[in-house]
Design a protein around this motif. Structure first.
Motif, PDB file in Angstrom:
ATOM      1  N   HIS A 188       0.930  -1.291   0.070  1.00  0.00           N
ATOM      2  CA  HIS A 188      -0.087  -0.082  -0.012  1.00  0.00           C
ATOM      3  C   HIS A 188       1.021   1.146  -0.110  1.00  0.00           C
ATOM      4  O   HIS A 188       1.666   1.395   1.048  1.00  0.00           O
ATOM      5  CB  HIS A 188      -0.874  -0.217   1.106  1.00  0.00           C
ATOM      6  CG  HIS A 188      -1.677   0.966   1.571  1.00  0.00           C
ATOM      7  ND1 HIS A 188      -2.349   1.485   2.565  1.00  0.00           N
ATOM      8  CD2 HIS A 188      -1.917   2.291   0.659  1.00  0.00           C
ATOM      9  CE1 HIS A 188      -2.934   2.841   2.369  1.00  0.00           C
ATOM     10  NE2 HIS A 188      -2.722   3.113   1.116  1.00  0.00           N
ATOM     11  N   ILE A 189       0.932   2.006  -1.066  1.00  0.00           N
ATOM     12  CA  ILE A 189       1.717   3.258  -1.106  1.00  0.00           C
ATOM     13  C   ILE A 189       0.915   4.406  -1.132  1.00  0.00           C
ATOM     14  O   ILE A 189      -0.259   4.575  -1.897  1.00  0.00           O
ATOM     15  CB  ILE A 189       2.232   3.160  -2.652  1.00  0.00           C
ATOM     16  CG1 ILE A 189       3.311   1.777  -2.552  1.00  0.00           C
ATOM     17  CG2 ILE A 189       3.393   4.406  -2.940  1.00  0.00           C
ATOM     18  CD1 ILE A 189       4.126   1.388  -3.908  1.00  0.00           C
ATOM     19  N   ALA A 190       1.438   5.600  -0.510  1.00  0.00           N
ATOM     20  CA  ALA A 190       0.932   6.669  -0.523  1.00  0.00           C
ATOM     21  C   ALA A 190       1.697   7.815  -1.356  1.00  0.00           C
ATOM     22  O   ALA A 190       2.973   7.747  -1.095  1.00  0.00           O
ATOM     23  CB  ALA A 190       0.802   7.429   0.840  1.00  0.00           C
ATOM     24  N   LEU A 191       1.224   8.296  -2.386  1.00  0.00           N
ATOM     25  CA  LEU A 191       1.743   9.327  -3.176  1.00  0.00           C
ATOM     26  C   LEU A 191       1.487  10.517  -2.811  1.00  0.00           C
ATOM     27  O   LEU A 191       0.322  11.010  -2.440  1.00  0.00           O
ATOM     28  CB  LEU A 191       1.105   9.167  -4.667  1.00  0.00           C
ATOM     29  CG  LEU A 191       1.338   7.879  -5.296  1.00  0.00           C
ATOM     30  CD1 LEU A 191       0.585   7.748  -6.676  1.00  0.00           C
ATOM     31  CD2 LEU A 191       2.682   7.359  -5.568  1.00  0.00           C
ATOM     32  N   VAL A 192       2.686  11.400  -2.497  1.00  0.00           N
ATOM     33  CA  VAL A 192       2.552  12.752  -1.981  1.00  0.00           C
ATOM     34  C   VAL A 192       2.770  13.646  -3.051  1.00  0.00           C
ATOM     35  O   VAL A 192       3.880  13.524  -3.836  1.00  0.00           O
ATOM     36  CB  VAL A 192       3.650  12.832  -0.938  1.00  0.00           C
ATOM     37  CG1 VAL A 192       3.569  14.265  -0.388  1.00  0.00           C
ATOM     38  CG2 VAL A 192       3.382  11.925   0.177  1.00  0.00           C
ATOM     39  N   ASP A 193       1.848  14.599  -3.169  1.00  0.00           N
ATOM     40  CA  ASP A 193       1.989  15.853  -4.153  1.00  0.00           C
ATOM     41  C   ASP A 193       1.607  17.127  -3.436  1.00  0.00           C
ATOM     42  O   ASP A 193       1.158  16.994  -2.488  1.00  0.00           O
ATOM     43  CB  ASP A 193       1.259  15.765  -5.366  1.00  0.00           C
ATOM     44  CG  ASP A 193       2.040  16.368  -6.468  1.00  0.00           C
ATOM     45  OD1 ASP A 193       3.150  17.106  -6.359  1.00  0.00           O
ATOM     46  OD2 ASP A 193       1.649  16.128  -7.678  1.00  0.00           O
ATOM     47  N   ASP A 194       2.001  18.471  -3.988  1.00  0.00           N
ATOM     48  CA  ASP A 194       1.649  19.509  -3.426  1.00  0.00           C
ATOM     49  C   ASP A 194       0.178  19.879  -3.898  1.00  0.00           C
ATOM     50  O   ASP A 194      -0.582  20.309  -2.899  1.00  0.00           O
ATOM     51  CB  ASP A 194       2.506  20.652  -4.047  1.00  0.00           C
ATOM     52  CG  ASP A 194       2.661  20.965  -5.547  1.00  0.00           C
ATOM     53  OD1 ASP A 194       2.157  19.880  -6.283  1.00  0.00           O
ATOM     54  OD2 ASP A 194       2.817  21.905  -6.003  1.00  0.00           O
ATOM     55  N   VAL A 195      -0.122  19.680  -5.028  1.00  0.00           N
ATOM     56  CA  VAL A 195      -1.506  20.165  -5.305  1.00  0.00           C
ATOM     57  C   VAL A 195      -2.103  19.109  -6.510  1.00  0.00           C
ATOM     58  O   VAL A 195      -1.413  18.622  -7.388  1.00  0.00           O
ATOM     59  CB  VAL A 195      -1.409  21.408  -6.155  1.00  0.00           C
ATOM     60  CG1 VAL A 195      -3.053  21.710  -6.536  1.00  0.00           C
ATOM     61  CG2 VAL A 195      -0.948  22.599  -5.506  1.00  0.00           C
ATOM     62  N   MET A 196      -3.298  18.660  -6.248  1.00  0.00           N
ATOM     63  CA  MET A 196      -3.959  17.932  -7.147  1.00  0.00           C
ATOM     64  C   MET A 196      -5.193  18.713  -8.079  1.00  0.00           C
ATOM     65  O   MET A 196      -5.992  19.697  -7.289  1.00  0.00           O
ATOM     66  CB  MET A 196      -4.996  16.679  -6.369  1.00  0.00           C
ATOM     67  CG  MET A 196      -5.870  16.041  -7.455  1.00  0.00           C
ATOM     68  SD  MET A 196      -6.722  14.716  -6.607  1.00  0.00           S
ATOM     69  CE  MET A 196      -5.778  13.246  -6.379  1.00  0.00           C
ATOM     70  N   THR A 197      -4.943  18.793  -9.005  1.00  0.00           N
ATOM     71  CA  THR A 197      -5.960  19.590 -10.192  1.00  0.00           C
ATOM     72  C   THR A 197      -6.649  18.655 -10.698  1.00  0.00           C
ATOM     73  O   THR A 197      -8.188  18.482 -10.341  1.00  0.00           O
ATOM     74  CB  THR A 197      -5.086  20.433 -10.904  1.00  0.00           C
ATOM     75  OG1 THR A 197      -4.218  21.178 -10.514  1.00  0.00           O
ATOM     76  CG2 THR A 197      -6.049  21.246 -11.783  1.00  0.00           C
ATOM     77  N   THR A 198      -6.598  18.056 -11.995  1.00  0.00           N
ATOM     78  CA  THR A 198      -7.424  17.038 -12.580  1.00  0.00           C
ATOM     79  C   THR A 198      -6.906  15.570 -11.819  1.00  0.00           C
ATOM     80  O   THR A 198      -7.590  14.408 -12.059  1.00  0.00           O
ATOM     81  CB  THR A 198      -7.316  17.106 -14.172  1.00  0.00           C
ATOM     82  OG1 THR A 198      -5.894  16.499 -14.243  1.00  0.00           O
ATOM     83  CG2 THR A 198      -7.344  18.296 -14.340  1.00  0.00           C
ATOM     84  N   GLY A 199      -5.669  15.567 -11.330  1.00  0.00           N
ATOM     85  CA  GLY A 199      -5.410  14.227 -10.701  1.00  0.00           C
ATOM     86  C   GLY A 199      -4.637  13.394 -11.886  1.00  0.00           C
ATOM     87  O   GLY A 199      -4.354  12.257 -11.652  1.00  0.00           O
ATOM     88  N   SER A 200      -4.385  14.039 -13.250  1.00  0.00           N
ATOM     89  CA  SER A 200      -3.855  13.134 -14.269  1.00  0.00           C
ATOM     90  C   SER A 200      -2.415  12.658 -13.707  1.00  0.00           C
ATOM     91  O   SER A 200      -2.109  11.568 -14.227  1.00  0.00           O
ATOM     92  CB  SER A 200      -3.651  14.094 -15.397  1.00  0.00           C
ATOM     93  OG  SER A 200      -5.300  14.326 -15.917  1.00  0.00           O
ATOM     94  N   SER A 201      -1.466  13.481 -13.241  1.00  0.00           N
ATOM     95  CA  SER A 201      -0.262  13.092 -12.787  1.00  0.00           C
ATOM     96  C   SER A 201      -0.127  11.798 -11.840  1.00  0.00           C
ATOM     97  O   SER A 201       0.344  10.982 -12.012  1.00  0.00           O
ATOM     98  CB  SER A 201       0.819  14.287 -12.256  1.00  0.00           C
ATOM     99  OG  SER A 201       0.860  15.107 -13.290  1.00  0.00           O
ATOM    100  N   LEU A 202      -1.117  12.080 -10.954  1.00  0.00           N
ATOM    101  CA  LEU A 202      -1.015  11.008  -9.814  1.00  0.00           C
ATOM    102  C   LEU A 202      -1.828   9.635 -10.393  1.00  0.00           C
ATOM    103  O   LEU A 202      -1.650   8.773 -10.079  1.00  0.00           O
ATOM    104  CB  LEU A 202      -1.936  11.625  -8.475  1.00  0.00           C
ATOM    105  CG  LEU A 202      -1.375  12.794  -7.766  1.00  0.00           C
ATOM    106  CD1 LEU A 202      -2.317  13.472  -7.003  1.00  0.00           C
ATOM    107  CD2 LEU A 202      -0.332  12.076  -6.839  1.00  0.00           C
ATOM    108  N   ASP A 203      -2.809   9.843 -11.179  1.00  0.00           N
ATOM    109  CA  ASP A 203      -3.264   8.862 -11.867  1.00  0.00           C
ATOM    110  C   ASP A 203      -2.343   7.821 -12.790  1.00  0.00           C
ATOM    111  O   ASP A 203      -2.157   6.890 -12.743  1.00  0.00           O
ATOM    112  CB  ASP A 203      -4.465   9.343 -12.872  1.00  0.00           C
ATOM    113  CG  ASP A 203      -5.126   7.984 -13.549  1.00  0.00           C
ATOM    114  OD1 ASP A 203      -5.260   7.160 -13.003  1.00  0.00           O
ATOM    115  OD2 ASP A 203      -5.984   8.378 -14.510  1.00  0.00           O
TER     116      ASP A 203
END
Length: 230
Positions: A188-203
């Motif tokens: 189980h991995i938590a991805l950390v980022d500053d801002v989610m806009t559309t979520g495309s990068s995280l997706d």
């Protein structure tokens, strides 16, 4: 008592927003309470506000690879000033402030096996001198006692900026942007980022991890961009 707590007691710092002395963190208690905490009913998968608190239409129509999202704050004032100053002007003191908020927001969430910060392409790191997501993640990892994996995932395509692109264009822009060379099988991995806009990068990063065998991927973001009018 850890070194951070000892230093905070000996050397009080100034609140990033109002400048008053504080020993508790990067923000004084009043400014911390006044931040735009992301607390409305929201889609459990992408954290966009929805009155019902059910999975939103966007996630039902195009299910993302990540399983859920926790967002500490709304991307509104003063976050829309602080985060660009961190990313583009090297004001690194902002990173632990965002880490403090994010750690508060996920404290009651199921804890992952490890954390991975959104990777930057090496060219971007050379230009900036740091990865802002990694700086935020380091603080969260310290506060929550979680391992931070900085080796498994790499950004192998230096994609053009996402700003101004529509959702489908963002997805096309990011295809094949990441690679995973680490052993994430069953994690189980938590991805950390500053801002989610559309979520495309995280997706896209979550999809890369799922293909590598990750069991579950959760997004932990310091701020969530809100739909117009919210």
């Amino acid at each position: 008592m850890n070194i951070r707590s000892i230093i905070n007691q000996i050397l009080p710092r100034s609140c990033l927003l109002c400048g008053s002395a504080t020993r508790a963190g990067q923000f004084c208690p009043a400014c911390l309470a006044d931040l735009p905490w992301h607390t409305p009913s929201q889609c459990p998968q992408c954290a966009t506000p929805v009155p019902s608190g059910q999975t939103c239409g966007g996630c039902l129509k195009h299910p993302p690879a990540f399983d859920r999202t926790f967002a500490a704050l709304a991307y509104a004032f003063p976050l829309d000033r602080l985060i660009p100053h961190l990313k583009y002007h090297g004001q690194l003191a902002i990173a632990p402030a965002l880490g403090e908020c994010l750690a508060r927001a996920v404290a009651a969430a199921p804890m992952p096996d490890c954390m991975i910060a959104m990777p930057l392409h090496p060219q971007r790191i050379r230009e900036r001198g740091f990865n802002h997501a990694t700086e935020i993640a380091r603080d969260v990892a310290t506060r929550l006692g979680l391992p931070l994996d900085t080796r498994s995932c790499q950004r192998i395509r230096d994609t053009p900026p996402q700003t101004g692109l529509k959702h489908l264009a963002r997805r096309r822009n990011l295809r094949g942007a990441f690679t995973c060379g680490g052993d994430v099988q069953g994690l189980h991995i938590a991805l950390v980022d500053d801002v989610m806009t559309t979520g495309s990068s995280l997706d896209e990063l979550a999809a890369t991890l799922k293909r590598a065998g990750a069991r579950e991927v959760t997004c932990w973001v310091a701020a969530r961009a809100l739909p117009p009018g919210d």
